[in-house]
Scaffold this active site. Structure first.
Site, PDB file in Angstrom:
ATOM      1  N   GLY A 107       0.810  -1.204   0.000  1.00 28.95           N
ATOM      2  CA  GLY A 107       0.000   0.000   0.000  1.00 28.95           C
ATOM      3  C   GLY A 107       0.847   1.259   0.000  1.00 28.95           C
ATOM      4  N   THR A 129       4.349   0.908   1.779  1.00 26.98           N
ATOM      5  CA  THR A 129       5.259   0.042   1.025  1.00 26.98           C
ATOM      6  C   THR A 129       5.811   0.745  -0.212  1.00 26.98           C
ATOM      7  OG1 THR A 129       3.974  -1.845   1.772  1.00 26.98           O
ATOM      8  CG2 THR A 129       5.410  -2.203  -0.133  1.00 26.98           C
ATOM      9  N   THR A 181      -4.298  -2.927  -1.653  1.00 29.68           N
ATOM     10  CA  THR A 181      -4.904  -2.576  -0.364  1.00 29.68           C
ATOM     11  C   THR A 181      -6.424  -2.618  -0.490  1.00 29.68           C
ATOM     12  OG1 THR A 181      -5.414  -0.822   1.230  1.00 29.68           O
ATOM     13  CG2 THR A 181      -4.573  -0.074  -0.851  1.00 29.68           C
ATOM     14  N   ASP A 227      -8.139  -0.682   1.059  1.00 27.30           N
ATOM     15  CA  ASP A 227      -8.569   0.702   1.287  1.00 27.30           C
ATOM     16  C   ASP A 227      -8.732   1.520   0.002  1.00 27.30           C
ATOM     17  OD1 ASP A 227      -8.437   0.113   3.968  1.00 27.30           O
ATOM     18  OD2 ASP A 227      -6.464   1.000   4.265  1.00 27.30           O
ATOM     19  N   MET A 270     -13.271  -1.168   7.559  1.00 29.35           N
ATOM     20  CA  MET A 270     -11.912  -0.618   7.607  1.00 29.35           C
ATOM     21  C   MET A 270     -11.798   0.632   6.732  1.00 29.35           C
ATOM     22  SD  MET A 270      -9.247  -3.752   7.846  1.00 29.35           S
ATOM     23  CE  MET A 270      -8.921  -4.545   9.421  1.00 29.35           C
ATOM     24  N   HIS A 322      -8.889   3.712   7.532  1.00 32.60           N
ATOM     25  CA  HIS A 322      -8.426   4.600   8.579  1.00 32.60           C
ATOM     26  C   HIS A 322      -8.406   6.048   8.110  1.00 32.60           C
ATOM     27  CE1 HIS A 322      -6.838   4.804  12.514  1.00 32.60           C
ATOM     28  NE2 HIS A 322      -5.820   5.539  12.122  1.00 32.60           N
ATOM     29  N   ARG A 349     -27.294  -1.058  18.045  1.00 30.06           N
ATOM     30  CA  ARG A 349     -26.263  -2.083  18.197  1.00 30.06           C
ATOM     31  C   ARG A 349     -25.106  -1.755  17.252  1.00 30.06           C
ATOM     32  NH1 ARG A 349     -29.288  -3.310  21.828  1.00 30.06           N
ATOM     33  NH2 ARG A 349     -30.130  -5.384  22.288  1.00 30.06           N
TER      34      ARG A 349
HETATM   35  O1  F6P Z   1      -4.315  -2.644   5.104  1.00 36.10           O
HETATM   36  C1  F6P Z   1      -5.028  -1.494   5.409  1.00 36.10           C
HETATM   37  C2  F6P Z   1      -5.856  -1.716   6.621  1.00 36.10           C
HETATM   38  O2  F6P Z   1      -6.734  -2.729   6.310  1.00 36.10           O
HETATM   39  C3  F6P Z   1      -6.587  -0.481   7.142  1.00 36.10           C
HETATM   40  O3  F6P Z   1      -7.869  -0.301   6.621  1.00 36.10           O
HETATM   41  C4  F6P Z   1      -6.601  -0.693   8.625  1.00 36.10           C
HETATM   42  O4  F6P Z   1      -6.614   0.547   9.300  1.00 36.10           O
HETATM   43  C5  F6P Z   1      -5.325  -1.407   8.876  1.00 36.10           C
HETATM   44  O5  F6P Z   1      -5.065  -2.135   7.704  1.00 36.10           O
HETATM   45  C6  F6P Z   1      -5.296  -2.272  10.095  1.00 36.10           C
HETATM   46  O6  F6P Z   1      -4.341  -3.283   9.961  1.00 36.10           O
HETATM   47  P1  F6P Z   1      -3.371  -3.902  11.049  1.00 36.10           P
HETATM   48  O7  F6P Z   1      -4.158  -4.063  12.282  1.00 36.10           O
HETATM   49  O8  F6P Z   1      -2.979  -5.194  10.404  1.00 36.10           O
HETATM   50  O9  F6P Z   1      -2.201  -3.013  11.218  1.00 36.10           O
END
Ligand code: F6P
Length: 363
Positions: free
Chosen positions: A119, A122, A142, A144, A186, A188, A281
């Site tokens: 990603g 890298t 990725t 993401d 996911m 971030h 929930r």
């Molecule tokens: O690879 C990206 C990702 O999936 C993000 O969406 C997420 O924040 C992160 O990896 C979490 O990965 P790890 O817990 O393996 O560091």
């Protein structure tokens, strides 16, 4: 059988780094099959991302190693979040600078190029190693989908399918119980996965990091749905989603505030319950999104990007990341993705699509 063609690259190393995703093995197979069958290159498989190159944890890959892996999830090479340019000279077992160790092993292994599948982090490391004089090629993976320079990353489509199926399943239980169900996906820094899965699954609210949310606006939307006979709702939340209040905080303060709740999904669920009084929930999908077999679309993309990388190796065109632009497979300079994150632009058509079908984007 086709005669072996001429190639500038005789030997290359290949590694996968960062979080894994479906399609990594398909990409490894794509690079290796084309490089080996067509050009007779020698392939050095590097274990566990950049860590394997630092520690010289390597093995020669032969056809038996990259045969039968197209459909397998994860990565046959293993991965790690090792960032050699960060925290140099600390916690390092051979008492040597990590970048220096990479450069030394690159020479020692007689590599003409290093192929890195990963990603943002890298490919940024790949760019920095290229600045240090190494020949590097990157492949964009990725879930993401947040790499600058390519229209899509492999892994995204598979995760989108998993996220969408999860939303579908939550829909029926939310409806039966007349509940609000928050699902955290996911993402971030970028909200591509939550946005696309939210649209695909018909989410009633979608919250992404790029659009700080106002809990009052969400409350009004959910109350209006309830008033018009829809007592249940699905709220799709990216893990990096944040409120307008959080967006105004200093980075340090925000980090502290966020550390107080187990995850964004649970926090949003709590805020919604407090705001609306409705039964709420939360579900955090977590690593399920990254596991398992790649979708057909990711297999095709990963294979095409992999074989394109082999062609760059053969021509000796280094310092590039293979990429998808429209329907074309090409490449961009590694400086293009380096140090960047591809966020969802505020005017992206998918945001308008979501709003047009009655979804609240949190503002
Ligand atoms: O690879 C990206 C990702 O999936 C993000 O969406 C997420 O924040 C992160 O990896 C979490 O990965 P790890 O817990 O393996 O560091």
């Amino acid at each position: 059988m086709e005669a072996v063609r001429k190639s500038v690259t005789k030997t290359f190393g290949i590694l996968t780094a960062g979080g894994d995703c479906p399609g990594l093995n398909a990409a490894i197979r794509g690079v290796c099959r084309a490089a080996y069958d067509r050009y007779g290159m020698t392939i050095v498989g590097i274990a566990n991302g950049y860590r394997g190159l630092i520690d010289e944890d390597v093995r020669i890959l032969r056809p038996v190693d990259f045969s039968g892996i197209l459909t397998r999830g994860g990565t046959i090479l293993g991965t790690s979040r090792e960032k050699p340019f960060k925290a140099q000279n600390t916690d390092f077992n051979i008492g040597e600078d990590k970048v220096a160790a990479i450069k030394k092993n690159y020479q020692k292994l007689n590599l003409d190029c290093l192929v890195v599948l990963g990603g943002n982090g890298t490919n940024t490391t790949g760019y920095l190693l290229a600045q240090e004089g190494l020949n590097v090629l990157g492949l964009p993976k990725t879930i993401d989908n947040d790499i600058v320079g390519t229209d899509r990353t492999f892994g995204f489509h598979s995760a989108l399918a998993i996220g969408t199926e999860a939303i579908d399943r939550l829909h029926s239980t939310a409806q039966s119980h007349s509940r609000i169900i928050v699902i955290e996906l996911m993402g971030h820094k970028a909200g591509w996965l939550a946005l696309y899965a939210g649209v695909a699954g018909g989410g009633d609210v979608i919250l992404i990091p790029e659009i700080p949310y106002d809990i009052k606006a969400i409350g009004r939307h959910l109350a209006e749905r309830a008033r018009t006979g829809r007592a249940f709702s699905i709220v799709v939340v990216a893990e990096g989603a944040l409120s307008a209040e959080e967006a105004r905080m200093e980075k340090k303060e925000r980090k502290k505030y966020r550390a107080e709740s187990p995850s964004t999904g649970y926090r949003v669920a709590k805020e919604i319950a407090a705001e609306t009084g409705m039964e709420t929930r939360a579900t955090v999908l977590g690593y399920v999104q990254r596991g398992g077999i790649p979708s057909a679309s990711d297999r095709v993309l990963a294979t095409s990007l992999g074989t394109a990388a082999a062609e760059l190796l053969a021509r000796g065109e280094y310092g590039r990341m293979v990429a998808l632009t429209g329907n074309e497979i090409g490449s961009v300079n590694l400086s293009v993705p380096a140090g960047k994150v591809k966020s969802v632009p505020p005017d992206h058509y998918m945001i308008d699509t979501a709003i047009s079908v009655g979804t609240c984007m949190g503002a």
